[in-house]
Design a protein around this motif. Structure first.
Motif, PDB file in Angstrom:
ATOM      1  N   SER A 390       0.545  -1.001  -0.165  1.00  0.00           N
ATOM      2  CA  SER A 390      -0.198   0.175   0.426  1.00  0.00           C
ATOM      3  C   SER A 390       0.564   0.913   0.093  1.00  0.00           C
ATOM      4  O   SER A 390       0.159   2.477  -0.126  1.00  0.00           O
ATOM      5  N   ILE A 391       2.060   0.853   0.695  1.00  0.00           N
ATOM      6  CA  ILE A 391       3.316   2.331   0.508  1.00  0.00           C
ATOM      7  C   ILE A 391       4.241   1.684  -0.437  1.00  0.00           C
ATOM      8  O   ILE A 391       5.319   0.696  -0.300  1.00  0.00           O
ATOM      9  N   GLU A 392       4.466   1.783  -1.857  1.00  0.00           N
ATOM     10  CA  GLU A 392       5.790   2.260  -2.278  1.00  0.00           C
ATOM     11  C   GLU A 392       6.658   3.223  -2.904  1.00  0.00           C
ATOM     12  O   GLU A 392       6.611   3.961  -2.292  1.00  0.00           O
ATOM     13  N   THR A 393       7.655   2.012  -2.518  1.00  0.00           N
ATOM     14  CA  THR A 393       8.792   3.015  -2.361  1.00  0.00           C
ATOM     15  C   THR A 393       9.767   2.792  -3.422  1.00  0.00           C
ATOM     16  O   THR A 393      10.017   1.856  -4.081  1.00  0.00           O
ATOM     17  N   LEU A 419       8.255   7.868  -2.160  1.00  0.00           N
ATOM     18  CA  LEU A 419       6.845   6.845  -1.596  1.00  0.00           C
ATOM     19  C   LEU A 419       6.003   7.392  -1.681  1.00  0.00           C
ATOM     20  O   LEU A 419       5.375   8.408  -1.778  1.00  0.00           O
ATOM     21  N   ASN A 421       1.523   6.548  -1.704  1.00  0.00           N
ATOM     22  CA  ASN A 421       0.930   6.114  -0.027  1.00  0.00           C
ATOM     23  C   ASN A 421      -0.553   6.051  -1.327  1.00  0.00           C
ATOM     24  O   ASN A 421      -0.718   6.985  -1.192  1.00  0.00           O
ATOM     25  N   LYS A 422      -0.898   4.265  -0.995  1.00  0.00           N
ATOM     26  CA  LYS A 422      -2.141   4.755  -1.602  1.00  0.00           C
ATOM     27  C   LYS A 422      -2.792   4.213  -0.656  1.00  0.00           C
ATOM     28  O   LYS A 422      -4.204   3.523  -0.874  1.00  0.00           O
ATOM     29  N   THR A 423      -3.568   5.032   0.352  1.00  0.00           N
ATOM     30  CA  THR A 423      -3.816   5.198   1.514  1.00  0.00           C
ATOM     31  C   THR A 423      -4.641   6.333   2.161  1.00  0.00           C
ATOM     32  O   THR A 423      -3.828   7.052   1.495  1.00  0.00           O
ATOM     33  N   GLU A 426      -1.361   9.520   6.804  1.00  0.00           N
ATOM     34  CA  GLU A 426       0.228   9.722   6.859  1.00  0.00           C
ATOM     35  C   GLU A 426       0.685   9.077   7.963  1.00  0.00           C
ATOM     36  O   GLU A 426       0.877   8.778   9.353  1.00  0.00           O
ATOM     37  N   THR A 450       4.597   9.496   4.126  1.00  0.00           N
ATOM     38  CA  THR A 450       4.306   9.970   3.100  1.00  0.00           C
ATOM     39  C   THR A 450       2.715  10.637   3.775  1.00  0.00           C
ATOM     40  O   THR A 450       2.272  11.616   4.181  1.00  0.00           O
TER      41      THR A 450
END
Ligand code: SF4
Ligand code: SF4
Length: 499
Positions: A390-393, A419, A421-423, A426, A450
């Motif tokens: 759900s958080i890609e780096t 970063l 952030n797909k949510t 924070e 994020t």
């Protein structure tokens, strides 16, 4: 007729005459069991189409395809452009599914689910029937002068409603792109604040109006690529709306039998079987059977199936690319069969082999191969979806930068991070270099954090003791930590002096 002539209808489409001019189709208003079922399917699909943009989940639209902003929400799940591979695989799944469905069930999708047919036949055509009447009344109206039959008023009302519905469709599609709130804001704010949006809406409305008021079945017969593919997708086992030529042929008009009395026959010749006026004894003395017409098939050549067809074809000629499997001809023919007390389904959903030989088989090598491809794609998509973070780096060494030697015996490299952030939360983020003793990460500027459904960027120095480097290039694994949990791991490389 030679076999070549019998196939002549395949050389042209029913809506274009020999000089290349469009033949306008006036289909008879359909009615019957299949039409009622189609209406029900239409109501459900329209309810979903027009209702979905209003449904929210956690304060966000349930479905959104904001291409300009790269924001996609499907059933409440947010997808970033970085999930594009999932989208591509989903598209492939959709294409293979449609191909497999078509190989087995023919073009039912076109007649029952495709938005073009649904809007054309179930919305615009019904408005037309309501205002101008059934097909014969429409023909009369079009041939009449503008001051006859309230032509001007009827045409004005019809086209006004067509434009109105086209505008509603255009706004609905826009709400899937920008969201219903943004659309409402656009609609209620002063025009000079959004000229581009206004022209886009006018453009889309014009396209929809042009398609449904004028182009109509031409979209299915000459533009839609799916229609063009039918020739290669269908085979003799595919189901489609088909005429039972075994039962229907030889077709012929209904002829009433004439009655005679066998007792009056003096000659006993067979002349009366063909023509009672040629009876040599002039006694009109035949049996009932003698005056029955030659045995015929069940098709009484009433042409009702042709009159109701929205693409103007005669399904008795066989499967044709224009046929959208709307089943209107099935309803029309069933009604005729009931009237003449014959079994219904002279036109039905069946395969060529099913009609010709009675053998029906939905499973063959092609179906097996497509099913295998479809299942493989679904498994791959499921795996990628479940394993998606759900958080890609993204963590990359800053291009063009060399390593720096520090006074304390450390070597440092500069990195840039992103970063994604797909949510809707924070979080503070910490980076840790895995498995290297004494590794230090120094953040440049603000601490990594994020942002809700956004990409945050920054830079960090990674410092490693020179003694821990055994070659010019060392591979590193960076753990990304949020709320004391490892949420992602990324690989990168570290440059140092040649050993
Ligand atoms: S509606 Fe049925 S009976 Fe009439 S022409 Fe068509 S196939 Fe023949
Ligand atoms: S042939 Fe029948 S099913 Fe095909 S488009 Fe015409 S009416 Fe619909």
């Amino acid at each position: 007729m030679s076999s070549t002539n019998q196939e002549d209808y395949r050389d042209s489409i029913a809506t274009v005459d020999n000089s290349g001019k469009r033949i306008w189709i006036y289909p008879k208003k359909p009615k019957g069991g299949f039409y009622n079922k189609r209406k029900l399917v239409t109501y459900i699909l329209l309810l979903i189409l027009f209702g979905l943009p209003f449904i929210k989940y956690n304060g966000n639209p349930l479905v959104l395809f904001n291409i300009p902003k790269g924001e996609f929400i499907i059933f409440g799940i947010y997808f970033a452009p970085q999930d594009f591979h999932l989208f591509v695989i989903a598209m492939l799944i959709g294409i293979v599914f449609i191909v497999l469905f078509t190989v087995i069930f023919g073009r039912i999708f076109c007649g029952w689910v495709c938005p073009q047919t649904i809007f054309m036949e179930m919305v615009f055509r019904r408005i037309e029937y309501w205002i101008e009447g059934d097909y014969k009344a429409q023909i009369r109206l079009n041939k009449s002068n503008w001051n006859q039959n309230k032509k001007l008023a009827k045409k004005t009302l019809k086209h006004f409603l067509f434009i109105l519905v086209s505008a509603v469709i255009a706004h609905t599609f826009l709400s899937y792109i920008i969201g219903i709130d943004a659309l409402w804001e656009l609609m209620t704010s002063p025009v000079d604040a959004h000229w581009t949006g206004l022209f886009a809406m006018i453009g889309f409305t014009t396209v929809f109006y042009g398609v449904f008021a004028f182009m109509r079945e031409q979209v299915c017969t000459t533009i839609c690529p799916y229609g063009r593919l039918q020739g290669v997708l269908l085979d003799e086992n595919s189901l489609a709306v088909a005429y039972d030529f075994e039962r229907g042929e030889p077709r012929g008009k209904l002829v009433k039998a004439k009655k005679g009395k066998k007792s009056e026959c003096k000659d006993g010749c067979s002349t009366c079987k063909t023509n009672d006026s040629s009876c040599p004894s002039k006694t009109l003395n035949a049996t009932l059977e003698n005056f029955l017409p030659e045995p015929k098939g069940d098709c009484i050549d009433c042409n009702l199936c042709v009159h109701v067809c929205p693409t103007g074809i005669d399904i008795r000629n066989g499967t044709q690319l224009e046929c959208v499997n709307c089943t209107a001809c099935m309803d029309a023919c069933d009604e005729v069969m009931i009237k003449i007390k014959k079994p219904t389904r002279l036109i039905r959903i069946d395969s060529y082999n099913g009609i010709a030989t009675g053998a029906r088989s939905l499973w063959n090598t092609r179906v097996a191969a497509y099913s295998l491809v479809l299942i493989s794609l679904i498994v791959l998509e499921s795996f990628l979806f479940i394993s998606r973070s759900s958080i890609e780096t993204l963590f990359l060494r800053t291009p063009g930068m060399l390593y720096q030697k520090q006074d304390d015996g450390y070597i440092s490299n500069l990195y840039n991070y992103q970063l994604i952030n797909k949510t809707d939360l924070e979080s503070e983020i910490t980076f840790i270099v895995k498995d290297i003793e004494g590794a230090i990460i120094e953040v440049v500027g603000e601490a990594p954090r994020t942002q809700i459904r956004k990409i945050s960027e920054g830079a960090v120095f990674i410092k490693l003791p020179a003694s821990s480097l055994s070659s010019r290039k060392t591979n590193l694994v960076i753990e990304v930590i949020a709320d004391d949990k490892v949420i992602d791991k990324v690989k990168t490389s570290f440059l140092g002096p040649r050993k």
